[in-house]
Design an enzyme around this catalytic site. Structure first.
Site, short mmCIF file in Angstrom:
data_model
loop_
_atom_site.label_atom_id
_atom_site.label_comp_id
_atom_site.label_asym_id
_atom_site.label_seq_id
_atom_site.Cartn_x
_atom_site.Cartn_y
_atom_site.Cartn_z
N ARG A 90 50.43 35.40 77.62
CA ARG A 90 50.23 35.46 76.10
C ARG A 90 49.38 36.88 75.85
O ARG A 90 49.58 37.82 75.12
CB ARG A 90 49.73 34.36 75.28
N ASN A 125 58.30 28.66 71.43
CA ASN A 125 58.59 30.05 71.02
C ASN A 125 59.29 30.99 72.09
O ASN A 125 58.83 30.85 73.24
CB ASN A 125 57.50 30.72 70.42
N CYS A 143 60.10 24.74 63.49
CA CYS A 143 59.01 25.70 63.21
C CYS A 143 58.09 25.29 62.06
O CYS A 143 58.70 24.34 61.21
CB CYS A 143 59.29 27.22 62.83
N HIS A 170 60.93 33.06 62.37
CA HIS A 170 59.80 34.19 62.17
C HIS A 170 60.53 35.54 61.66
O HIS A 170 59.85 36.38 61.71
CB HIS A 170 59.19 34.45 63.85
N TYR A 228 54.87 36.64 59.18
CA TYR A 228 55.66 37.54 60.38
C TYR A 228 56.37 38.67 59.96
O TYR A 228 56.36 39.69 60.62
CB TYR A 228 56.68 36.66 61.21
#
Length: 421
Positions: free
Chosen positions: A90, A144, A164, A194, A244
């Site tokens: 990440r 995700n 989500c 998102h 987002y």
């Protein structure tokens, strides 16, 4: 009723356990299995999970294992919350795109594509192993990028629903601002995972009074501050975009901001170290306050609601989920995965048809849907050209020089997770 959590060693898991304990009348689990290859973390999380159940008087059993096949055998539902590559991957997803002047984020843009390429093959392998022993088991995906991962699962014929926490977060926020119970708030929530907008906020159900104009008038400053977007933008839209959308509506400003502060991955990694130290305390028998800063707010309540509806017809009658479009949004392909309210029961979700979205939203949805299709092809079949095409199609990239440079960086940073590379 048996439920298996893949990625059970996550620091998220105590949030989930707390929901299972509090809402046991909605979802009466008799057996919960936490499975994770990280045995040291798994034991810490599993120990706290058992103490939470004991404190709240839940008589279900909690077991931990590193054996995936044993964990999923006989499960009624399998919840996926894994992170391939961990926080280290990440961290890279959030940094190397910035070198090209593009947003670095774990689910959106180039970083999101990297995560999809690492994740989809692993998830499909897990799903096949579930199907071998439990062909009727439901798979609930919280991993995700949820839209792409859920599309991969559905394309292969798995009984899967994506989940989500964005929608439930808005529901709880709006309920507080309105002074009503969360169950009284129904969202006109439309888009892709998102990439969503709240185009209406209704009291009492899908046909209830739309109080979104009142919310924006009375609380627009608060909502805008939470989203880190200007209040006049919300007034012009007459809608509330998910946070987002900031990556799209304020891309260049966000890039400059990300370049001047520590990555979210670094913050989370430090938080996880602290959480695991807390979890090791044998006196701790409830989720710690620090966990609320980890992200995933209301995740447990959304997961319990969805699992209960799928397994025993309980839970809320309408829930926001990720599922096949099947004509719900006529400007998108039927096999696109959309995020909308749905009636959820033991046969799965049935999306509620929303009003046709404004072209401002529909156009962006269509472009990102095309990107997700190309991203899935790259995840399934590999190859530099497929990665390049997916990046070129993404509205946050869109220039061939950027796409070329990002392709090279993506492959270089993820080679150990890409069999074809």
């Amino acid at each position: 009723m048996k439920l298996t959590v893949v990625g059970g060693g996550s620091t998220y898991t105590p949030e989930l356990i707390d929901g299972f304990a509090r809402l046991r009348d909605t979802l009466p689990l008799t057996e919960l299995v936490l499975v994770d290859p990280a045995e040291d973390r798994l034991e810490l999380v599993g120990g706290l999970a058992r103490r939470i159940f004991a404190r709240q008087g839940h008589n279900g059993t909690i077991t931990t294992t590193t054996d995936l096949d044993a964990a999923v055998e006989g499960a009624d539902a399998v919840l996926l919350q894994l992170r391939v590559g961990g926080q280290a991957a990440r961290e890279r997803d959030e940094t190397w795109p910035l070198e090209c002047g593009c947003v670095g984020q774990e689910t959106t843009g180039a970083g999101g594509l990297a995560k999809a390429l690492r994740t989809v093959p692993v998830v499909l392998d897990i799903a096949e192993r579930v199907r071998r022993t439990n062909p009727r088991a439901w798979i609930i995906d919280f991993t995700n990028p949820v839209g792409i991962v859920t599309r991969a699962l559905l394309q292969e014929g798995h009984r899967a629903v994506g989940l989500c926490n964005v929608a439930i977060g808005f529901q709880r926020k709006f309920a507080t601002l309105l002074g009503v119970a969360p169950s009284d708030v129904h969202l006109d929530h439309v888009g892709l995972n998102h990439l969503t907008w709240e185009t209406g906020v209704r009291l009492g159900g899908p046909e209830g009074e739309n109080v979104l104009p009142r919310l924006l008038t009375d609380h627009g400053d608060t909502i805008a501050a939470d989203l880190h977007l200007p209040r006049p933008l919300l007034d012009r839209l007459g809608a509330v975009p998910s946070y987002y959308l900031r990556y799209y509506y304020a891309h260049d400003a966000v890039v400059e901001e990300l370049r001047t502060k520590p990555s979210r991955a670094a913050e989370v990694a430090e938080m996880e170290r602290q959480l695991l130290t807390l979890y090791a305390d044998p006196a701790l028998d409830e989720k710690p306050e620090l966990l609320s800063q980890r992200g995933g707010a209301y995740y447990s309540e959304a997961a319990v609601d969805l699992a209960a509806a799928l397994l025993n017809g309980a839970g809320s009658p309408y829930q926001v989920v990720n599922t096949h479009n099947k004509g719900t949004l006529p400007f998108l392909p039927d096999d696109a995965v959309i995020e909308v309210p749905a009636a959820v029961g033991q046969k799965g979700p049935t999306p509620l048809a929303p009003a046709r979205p404004d072209p401002l939203y529909a156009g962006l949805m269509a472009q990102v849907t095309a990107y997700e299709d190309l991203a899935l092809q790259a995840a399934l079949h590999g190859g530099r050209t497929r990665v390049f095409k997916a990046l070129l199609s993404h509205p946050l990239i869109g220039q061939y020089e950027y796409a070329d440079r990002l392709t090279d960086r993506l492959i270089a940073h993820n080679r150990e997770h890409l069999a074809w590379a």
